[in-house]
Structures are given as C-alpha cells and as structure tokens.
Design a protein around this motif. Sequence first.
Motif, PDB file in Angstrom:
ATOM      1  N   THR A  46       0.360  -0.961   0.177  1.00 48.75           N
ATOM      2  CA  THR A  46      -0.475   0.117  -0.056  1.00 48.75           C
ATOM      3  C   THR A  46       0.403   1.482   0.011  1.00 48.75           C
ATOM      4  OG1 THR A  46       0.210   0.172   2.327  1.00 48.75           O
ATOM      5  CG2 THR A  46      -2.069  -1.146   1.302  1.00 48.75           C
ATOM      6  N   SER A  47       0.148   2.524  -0.665  1.00 50.23           N
ATOM      7  CA  SER A  47       1.078   3.668  -0.663  1.00 50.23           C
ATOM      8  C   SER A  47       0.216   4.332   0.416  1.00 50.23           C
ATOM      9  CB  SER A  47       0.409   4.664  -1.672  1.00 50.23           C
ATOM     10  OG  SER A  47      -1.472   4.702  -1.933  1.00 50.23           O
ATOM     11  N   GLU A  48       1.222   5.491   0.988  1.00 51.20           N
ATOM     12  CA  GLU A  48       0.902   6.452   1.435  1.00 51.20           C
ATOM     13  C   GLU A  48      -0.747   6.979   2.185  1.00 51.20           C
ATOM     14  OE1 GLU A  48       2.873   6.599   4.919  1.00 51.20           O
ATOM     15  OE2 GLU A  48       3.628   5.142   3.368  1.00 51.20           O
ATOM     16  N   ALA A  49      -1.519   7.315   1.268  1.00 53.10           N
ATOM     17  CA  ALA A  49      -2.661   7.761   0.314  1.00 53.10           C
ATOM     18  C   ALA A  49      -3.205   6.305   0.661  1.00 53.10           C
ATOM     19  CB  ALA A  49      -2.770   7.889  -0.799  1.00 53.10           C
ATOM     20  N   ASP A  50      -3.206   5.121   1.129  1.00 53.92           N
ATOM     21  CA  ASP A  50      -3.605   3.620   0.631  1.00 53.92           C
ATOM     22  C   ASP A  50      -3.603   4.008   2.239  1.00 53.92           C
ATOM     23  OD1 ASP A  50      -4.079   3.523  -1.807  1.00 53.92           O
ATOM     24  OD2 ASP A  50      -2.554   2.071  -1.492  1.00 53.92           O
ATOM     25  N   LYS A  51      -2.734   3.960   2.964  1.00 59.12           N
ATOM     26  CA  LYS A  51      -2.438   3.853   4.260  1.00 59.12           C
ATOM     27  C   LYS A  51      -3.644   4.757   5.352  1.00 59.12           C
ATOM     28  CE  LYS A  51       1.802   1.576   5.037  1.00 59.12           C
ATOM     29  NZ  LYS A  51       2.605   1.631   3.279  1.00 59.12           N
ATOM     30  N   ARG A  52      -3.664   6.217   4.622  1.00 58.54           N
ATOM     31  CA  ARG A  52      -4.940   6.158   5.582  1.00 58.54           C
ATOM     32  C   ARG A  52      -5.731   6.209   4.652  1.00 58.54           C
ATOM     33  NH1 ARG A  52      -0.190  10.213   3.204  1.00 58.54           N
ATOM     34  NH2 ARG A  52      -2.150  10.479   1.216  1.00 58.54           N
ATOM     35  N   ALA A  53      -6.275   5.813   3.449  1.00 57.02           N
ATOM     36  CA  ALA A  53      -7.477   5.495   3.320  1.00 57.02           C
ATOM     37  C   ALA A  53      -8.042   4.327   4.529  1.00 57.02           C
ATOM     38  CB  ALA A  53      -7.858   4.863   2.554  1.00 57.02           C
ATOM     39  N   LEU A  54      -7.588   2.877   4.503  1.00 56.53           N
ATOM     40  CA  LEU A  54      -7.787   2.377   5.713  1.00 56.53           C
ATOM     41  C   LEU A  54      -7.387   2.630   7.037  1.00 56.53           C
ATOM     42  CD1 LEU A  54      -5.191  -0.573   3.162  1.00 56.53           C
ATOM     43  CD2 LEU A  54      -7.781  -0.233   3.443  1.00 56.53           C
ATOM     44  N   ALA A  55      -7.133   3.418   7.179  1.00 54.47           N
ATOM     45  CA  ALA A  55      -6.310   3.877   8.798  1.00 54.47           C
ATOM     46  C   ALA A  55      -8.439   4.008   9.315  1.00 54.47           C
ATOM     47  CB  ALA A  55      -6.135   4.984   9.013  1.00 54.47           C
TER      48      ALA A  55
END
Length: 274
Positions: A174-183
Amino acid sequence: MIEEFLARDLSAVEEAVRKAAAVEIMPRFRQLAAHEVDQKSGPHDLVTVADRLAEEHLTASLTRILPGSAVVGEEAVHADPNVYGALRADAPVWIVDPVDGTRQFVNGEPGFCTLVALALRGEILASWTFAPVLEEMATAVRGQGAYVNGERILAGAPRPGDDLRVATAHPFYTSEADKRALARLDVPGIAARPCGSAGLEYLKVARGEMDGLAFTWPSAWDHAAGLLLVAEAGGVQSTVDGVPFRVDRDNALPFAVGRDEATAVRIRELLRGA
C-alpha cells in the motif's frame, strides 16, 4: 458461443486447474531452491518458477477448452502490460493468478490458491478458487450460486452487535494514501487485519467467516474470481464512488466487499471518510 459453453459441464476447467496445481505447483511446495524465487517490483513482490510454469500450463489448457478465448495472467501482464487490454476486447477472457499468495507459498505456508475466472466484456461469468494444500475447490457461475467442494455456501449477515471482521490490503503493498484511507477503519465496531491471499479472503467472506474486505489495488487476477464467488454467495461490493468494481475499467479505489449490503456500505463509507 459463451452461453453454450457455460451451459455445458464445466468440469474440464476444474480439471485443468487441479492439474496445473498438481504438475507445476505442489511438487515445488516447500521444495523451492533459492534461484527459483525472484523479485518483481520489490522484496515483497515475489514470483517463483511455479507461478510462471503454472500460468503457462493454464494458458495452454484453458484456450484449448474454449477456442478463441484470450488469457490475462499475472505473469504475462508483468512481461507485457499490453496483455491487460484483452479485458476490454470482445473475446472471452480467462483471468489467471497461478499462485495467489506467493509470499505464503515461498514461506511454505498453506494459505495460497490458484484463481481462474472467465469474463466477457467485463462481466465475470464463472470462477474457480483452488487451495491445493487445504483441498478446497470453490466455484461459482453467474446466477447459479457459490460452492465449495460441491456444497452450496452462503455469506449470510454479521451477528448484530459483533465487531465487523475486515481484511484489508496488506501494508507491504500500500501507498501512503492507501494507508490513510485504510486507517479510517480503525474505529469502534471494526476489527481489521491485513489480508493474506486475496482469493482465500474472498472465500472467507463468501462462507461468512469474515465480514468484509477493503482493497486498494485493481489487479483483475486478484479480484475477479473472488468477486463472483462472494456475489453468488449473497455478498455485495462497491468502490468508494458507489458503483461496483469492474475488471474492464479504471475504478475509484479503495473498494469494499461485504457479506451483505449493510456491511459493504459501512466499510465503503468509512473508506470515503464519510
């Protein structure tokens, strides 16, 4: 042509999937030499000789079973990204992940499977999910239900009041943007964990063993078989823009999968930040 094919006995496809696993995958399980494992995009993106040979095996057998069909396989697309365009063409296309869960396969763990789906103009018509170590074959044909080893499965609905068990895209991919969404799933009422083999996570949702999924990448070979399996078991899926994920177009990501509509909507709205 495709309607006639689907109306016939599809056991030849199941046999082809089982044979590819028996000939090319299982003899190498826990027997891989160092030179038989390579990296693609990075240290967590692995490919083995079993992946490559199983995909070649399936490509030959599936196009023989359905003349005029094309194959979009993970390893073929890695070698030539233009292969992916077959998903938007008019010919029926087999979508193949020869070893879904290569990391687990390399580590000698049983949590991997072979995924095959048949699609036409973006519609997934049939799917096969085979976990050879677990001795489980999950199948689905559009409009005909979902099965594991010949027994019908239903996703059902989560028990009221229980935390929703959700598998999410693994942090390795996952990208940093992905991680923010999943968080955004880190809220009361959601019990989230990183996914293993995507195909086996879809199977768990189809059986009601997991409540939902949240994925951030679009690769058709990871999702096609599982999306049909879940749908035929009564589940629901949606991208963050509120429309279903499709393999023949660009999709708004992440996307959510749920045992039922309420679960899918709950996950989707959290991913959107709503």
